[in-house]
Enzyme design. Structure first.
Site, PDB file in Angstrom:
ATOM      1  N   CYS A 268      18.974 -14.031  13.417  1.00 14.90           N
ATOM      2  CA  CYS A 268      18.482 -13.996  14.792  1.00 14.90           C
ATOM      3  C   CYS A 268      19.641 -14.093  15.796  1.00 14.90           C
ATOM      4  CB  CYS A 268      17.444 -15.091  15.004  1.00 14.90           C
ATOM      5  SG  CYS A 268      16.377 -14.829  16.439  1.00 14.90           S
ATOM      6  N   ASN A 310      11.552 -13.534  16.636  1.00 13.85           N
ATOM      7  CA  ASN A 310      11.484 -14.136  17.966  1.00 13.85           C
ATOM      8  C   ASN A 310      12.810 -13.887  18.655  1.00 13.85           C
ATOM      9  OD1 ASN A 310      11.241 -15.668  20.270  1.00 13.85           O
ATOM     10  ND2 ASN A 310      11.560 -17.629  19.218  1.00 13.85           N
ATOM     11  N   GLY A 312      14.685 -11.757  22.270  1.00 20.08           N
ATOM     12  CA  GLY A 312      14.603 -10.920  23.449  1.00 20.08           C
ATOM     13  C   GLY A 312      15.849 -10.103  23.690  1.00 20.08           C
ATOM     14  N   HIS A 373      13.619 -13.626  10.713  1.00 17.69           N
ATOM     15  CA  HIS A 373      13.635 -14.994  10.186  1.00 17.69           C
ATOM     16  C   HIS A 373      13.244 -15.022   8.713  1.00 17.69           C
ATOM     17  CE1 HIS A 373      13.932 -17.414  14.004  1.00 17.69           C
ATOM     18  NE2 HIS A 373      13.692 -16.201  14.472  1.00 17.69           N
ATOM     19  N   GLU A 375      13.451 -17.497   6.766  1.00 22.48           N
ATOM     20  CA  GLU A 375      12.819 -18.788   6.437  1.00 22.48           C
ATOM     21  C   GLU A 375      11.338 -18.777   6.790  1.00 22.48           C
ATOM     22  OE1 GLU A 375      13.146 -19.142  10.723  1.00 22.48           O
ATOM     23  OE2 GLU A 375      14.422 -18.276   9.179  1.00 22.48           O
TER      24      GLU A 375
END
Length: 403
Positions: A268, A310, A312, A373, A375
């Site tokens: 990320c 997640n 932007g 992600h 995880e």
């Protein structure tokens, strides 16, 4: 402990208003704490895992709009939190559960929101709001409940426009730990990893530890000396909030790691920082990727993975290489800082929704990263193999080092 079967009458809720910076207003009812809050409006498409979403530090200073209409059905518990607190700046739902129904529930979702001071709003048309954000892009937003909701829209818009924008915001240091800690390996210790906490989720060091790794979690402000002090076999950069262009000290640290050829894995925010350390740029997406159902192509295997995301911002790297073929090797950009040209790199993963870069793989130094992600608490789990890939990278490097 609060009674998880307690009901809250909708008639008891104060009025609330959600106001976007472009003047669009939605009126509803207060949910969670009563007051006012501002942040960046984003939407999450996950139908489950709301507790993990709320406690993900990557959502710091963001107001999360849930696209699933019913939220809170399974309550919350003390086991599923991904960090020490709720990080979202505000929470937007359509129909909150009157009472939870799950054997693991220990209290209601609204109990946690209220007790941690998270201002939210319910009973608005979240589908219309999501469509607006998809068309206009993520933007600043405010939630105002109680007496504040009665103010004129013009005044509320002014307050929203006075809030800081996400672009240009340095937030990783705000969510990171101040003191390092260690998650010990499960079973026989195989490796030691220095994990930079840029907003790390608790499941990440847990999954590394399950693979025989001692995980030393370090603050975002750590230096190369702090990293080398734990004598790491590998370095990991976590997810986190904010604009990657502001993470100058973290990028400097990562360039030192690459220069020393220490195996590196980033996810990320860590993927964006690897891109910048290699000399690529980053840019803000129109409305980002958030949810647990984003399809990603692994270009090395041709397999499609359903991922949790997640973010932007994204890495601005070319999808074709010098050989003209998709996924081919590309030279590190020529504008990389002096001493930071680390050879060839290729785009390893791509989002099938919009062709956004979802992963980088260095071909001349032991480093790779992904934008999603692996995880993935509370799922999906298609990408958990990436932790094994990191173990393989450290194993190969150790064999070469001792050859």
């Amino acid at each position: 402990m609060s009674d998880p079967t307690r009901t809250t009458s909708l008639l008891d809720r104060p009025r609330a208003a959600l106001v976007l910076e472009d003047g669009r207003r939605f009126d509803g009812l207060a949910y969670g704490a009563v007051g006012q809050t501002t942040g960046e409006a984003v939407f999450s498409t996950g139908m489950s895992g709301y507790q993990e979403t709320l406690t993900d530090p990557s959502y710091h200073r963001q107001v999360v709009v849930m696209t699933a209409p019913h939220v809170g059905n399974t309550g919350v518990n003390d086991d599923d939190a991904e960090s020490r607190r709720i990080w979202v700046a505000g929470y937007v739902v359509r129909d909150p559960a009157i009472r939870p129904s799950n054997w693991r529930s220990e209290r209601t979702l609204e109990d946690d929101l209220r007790e941690q001071g998270v201002v939210g709003i319910s009973d608005i048309d979240t589908r219309a709001l999501t469509r607006h954000l998809r068309e206009r892009g993520a933007m600043r937003v405010g939630i105002f409940s109680g007496d504040e909701a009665a103010l004129a829209t013009e005044e509320l818009v002014r307050r929203v426009q006075d809030a800081p924008a996400m672009a240009g915001s340095e937030l990783a240091s705000q969510v990171s730990i101040e003191t390092s800690y260690t998650v010990p390996a499960v079973g026989e210790r195989r490796f030691t990893v220095a994990a930079l906490d840029l907003g790390i989720k608790s499941n990440t060091p847990r999954m590394l530890a399950e693979r025989g790794i001692d995980v030393h979690v370090l603050p975002a402000t750590s230096s190369i000396d702090d990293v080398l002090a734990v004598r790491p076999d590998g370095v990991f950069f976590s997810n986190g909030p904010g604009d990657p262009a502001t993470a100058t000290s973290e990028i400097t640290l990562l360039r030192e790691v690459l220069a020393r050829r220490i195996p590196f894995f980033g996810i990320c925010f860590g993927n964006q920082l690897l891109g910048r350390a290699l000399g690529f740029g980053t840019f803000k997406l129109t409305y980002g990727h958030r949810g647990i159902n984003v399809p990603v192509l692994d270009r090395s295997t041709g397999k499609v993975e359903i991922t949790a995301q997640n973010h932007g911002f994204a890495v601005d790297a070319p999808l074709t290489g010098d050989d003209g073929e998709a996924g081919g090797a590309v030279a590190a950009p020529s504008d990389a800082a002096e001493g930071t040209d680390h050879g060839r790199v290729r785009v390893s993963h791509v989002c099938l929704n919009d062709d956004v870069v979802e992963g980088l793989e260095c071909l001349d130094v032991p480093a790779f990263s992904v934008q999603f992600h692996p995880e993935a608490a509370a799922g999906p789990h298609d990408s958990a193999y990436l932790f094994d890939r990191f173990v393989d990278l450290m194993t190969s490097h150790a064999k070469e080092h001792h050859a």
